[in-house]
Design a protein around this motif. Structure first.
Motif, PDB file in Angstrom:
ATOM      1  N   SER A  64       0.831  -1.205   0.000  1.00 50.44           N
ATOM      2  CA  SER A  64       0.000   0.000   0.000  1.00 50.44           C
ATOM      3  C   SER A  64       0.868   1.258   0.000  1.00 50.44           C
ATOM      4  CB  SER A  64      -0.927   0.000   1.225  1.00 50.44           C
ATOM      5  OG  SER A  64      -1.718   1.164   1.255  1.00 50.44           O
ATOM      6  N   VAL A  65       1.954   1.249   0.750  1.00 50.41           N
ATOM      7  CA  VAL A  65       2.849   2.409   0.790  1.00 50.41           C
ATOM      8  C   VAL A  65       3.513   2.613  -0.572  1.00 50.41           C
ATOM      9  CG1 VAL A  65       4.840   3.444   1.932  1.00 50.41           C
ATOM     10  CG2 VAL A  65       3.262   2.015   3.240  1.00 50.41           C
ATOM     11  N   GLU A 112       1.639   8.909  -1.355  1.00 48.43           N
ATOM     12  CA  GLU A 112       1.044  10.184  -0.934  1.00 48.43           C
ATOM     13  C   GLU A 112       0.177  10.039   0.303  1.00 48.43           C
ATOM     14  OE1 GLU A 112      -1.778   8.225  -3.834  1.00 48.43           O
ATOM     15  OE2 GLU A 112       0.396   8.562  -3.711  1.00 48.43           O
ATOM     16  N   ARG A 113      -0.277   8.839   0.581  1.00 49.12           N
ATOM     17  CA  ARG A 113      -1.104   8.616   1.762  1.00 49.12           C
ATOM     18  C   ARG A 113      -0.287   8.593   3.051  1.00 49.12           C
ATOM     19  NH1 ARG A 113      -4.909   3.532  -0.234  1.00 49.12           N
ATOM     20  NH2 ARG A 113      -5.969   4.600  -1.969  1.00 49.12           N
ATOM     21  N   TYR A 114       1.021   8.460   2.913  1.00 49.59           N
ATOM     22  CA  TYR A 114       1.864   8.227   4.079  1.00 49.59           C
ATOM     23  C   TYR A 114       2.866   9.348   4.311  1.00 49.59           C
ATOM     24  CZ  TYR A 114      -0.260   3.676   3.649  1.00 49.59           C
ATOM     25  OH  TYR A 114      -1.187   2.661   3.572  1.00 49.59           O
ATOM     26  N   SER A 115       2.625  10.496   3.707  1.00 51.64           N
ATOM     27  CA  SER A 115       3.491  11.649   3.922  1.00 51.64           C
ATOM     28  C   SER A 115       2.696  12.925   3.681  1.00 51.64           C
ATOM     29  CB  SER A 115       4.689  11.602   2.969  1.00 51.64           C
ATOM     30  OG  SER A 115       5.478  12.769   3.095  1.00 51.64           O
ATOM     31  N   THR A 116       3.037  13.949   4.425  1.00 47.30           N
ATOM     32  CA  THR A 116       2.416  15.255   4.196  1.00 47.30           C
ATOM     33  C   THR A 116       3.177  16.038   3.136  1.00 47.30           C
ATOM     34  OG1 THR A 116       3.720  16.198   6.004  1.00 47.30           O
ATOM     35  CG2 THR A 116       1.507  15.376   6.542  1.00 47.30           C
ATOM     36  N   LYS A 148       7.928  15.347  -5.473  1.00 47.47           N
ATOM     37  CA  LYS A 148       8.089  14.071  -6.177  1.00 47.47           C
ATOM     38  C   LYS A 148       9.270  13.281  -5.636  1.00 47.47           C
ATOM     39  CE  LYS A 148       8.945  12.095 -10.763  1.00 47.47           C
ATOM     40  NZ  LYS A 148       9.183  12.398 -12.206  1.00 47.47           N
ATOM     41  N   ASP A 149      10.389  13.971  -5.368  1.00 50.94           N
ATOM     42  CA  ASP A 149      11.574  13.273  -4.871  1.00 50.94           C
ATOM     43  C   ASP A 149      11.314  12.638  -3.510  1.00 50.94           C
ATOM     44  OD1 ASP A 149      12.989  13.944  -7.122  1.00 50.94           O
ATOM     45  OD2 ASP A 149      13.979  15.679  -6.215  1.00 50.94           O
ATOM     46  N   ILE A 209      10.252   7.556  -0.456  1.00 47.02           N
ATOM     47  CA  ILE A 209       9.395   6.693   0.359  1.00 47.02           C
ATOM     48  C   ILE A 209       9.216   5.338  -0.327  1.00 47.02           C
ATOM     49  CG2 ILE A 209       7.044   6.362   1.214  1.00 47.02           C
ATOM     50  CD1 ILE A 209       6.905   9.396   1.639  1.00 47.02           C
ATOM     51  N   VAL A 210       8.962   5.387  -1.629  1.00 41.77           N
ATOM     52  CA  VAL A 210       8.760   4.143  -2.380  1.00 41.77           C
ATOM     53  C   VAL A 210      10.026   3.300  -2.361  1.00 41.77           C
ATOM     54  CG1 VAL A 210       8.360   3.182  -4.676  1.00 41.77           C
ATOM     55  CG2 VAL A 210       6.942   5.078  -3.852  1.00 41.77           C
ATOM     56  N   ALA A 211      11.172   3.920  -2.619  1.00 38.40           N
ATOM     57  CA  ALA A 211      12.437   3.177  -2.659  1.00 38.40           C
ATOM     58  C   ALA A 211      12.761   2.553  -1.308  1.00 38.40           C
ATOM     59  CB  ALA A 211      13.568   4.104  -3.105  1.00 38.40           C
TER      60      ALA A 211
END
Length: 222
Positions: A119-120, A125-129, A133-134, A139-141
């Motif tokens: 999900s992350v 975008e759901r897990y950070s304010t 893009k970077d 977060i994804v990496a």
């Protein structure tokens, strides 16, 4: 393993979509020999049965399963536990109490540590304010690296003797073979845990699994 479910006397209703965790539940239902029908539904497909899914599961997560009695079950691991307890002859939860306990441990491990990362990765975008893009790519990496580490740990803890669920494939095999398809986990395991990768390939060749996988991940033409 049981034969494919018949098209008559449909009892279970499975809400899901192609390439999703509903494939896990389809494997479980088929292994238990249970009739079911599917309803195309997901939170990200506007043309799907979103209202019906929302009425059953406010989180709109799939798979969501309605039992023949009308009860609602969510969470892949919990659904597999339900099937294993309701249809013990199918052997989804092993053939002994110690084996069952390890299967339950593995199901919760995958749900809490591997499945949760997806999900992350899909919706950073759901897990950070932050909206940069970077930042989201970071977060994804980071989450993908952690996901792959979780799979390494799982492979070391559950080598498969000869299957993850014991003497025959069961609930833990169904969960692992599908969740490991996402976010590059298979490729990582092939390079870093080749014996476990080979086990996943063996699971994928067991009765009913090829048909479910072909439905959810159709071979590319051309």
């Amino acid at each position: 393993m049981s034969a494919s479910p018949s098209t008559s006397d449909i009892g279970y209703v499975l809400y899901g979509t192609q390439g999703s965790g509903s494939a896990i539940v389809e494997i479980g239902l088929r292994w238990c020999g249970q009739a079911y029908r599917t309803v195309h539904a997901s939170s990200w497909e506007d043309a799907s049965a979103q209202d019906a899914l929302r009425a059953l599961n406010p989180l709109m997560q799939i798979p969501t399963l309605r039992t023949p009695e009308g009860d609602v079950l969510t969470e892949s691991g919990a659904i597999l536990m339900h099937l294993g307890l309701r249809f013990p002859d199918a052997g989804l939860l092993g053939d002994s109490t110690p084996r069952r306990d390890q299967i339950l441990r593995g199901l919760v491990y995958i749900a809490a540590n591997c499945y949760s990362c997806i999900s992350v990765i899909d919706y950073p975008e759901r897990y950070s304010t932050r909206t940069d893009k970077d930042d989201r790519e970071a977060i994804v990496a980071g989450t993908k690296a952690r996901l792959h580490k979780h799979w390494e740990i799982f492979a070391d803890m559950f080598p498969g003797q000869p299957w993850l669920s014991g003497g025959t494939p069961g609930a833990l095999d169904a969960m692992a073979v599908i969740v490991s398809k996402w976010s590059g986990a298979r490729k990582h395991l092939e390079a870093n845990r080749p014996e476990f990768f080979a086990l996943l390939q063996r699971i994928e060749a067991t009765p009913q699994v090829p048909a479910v996988c072909a439905k959810h991940w159709p071979p590319k033409s051309g």
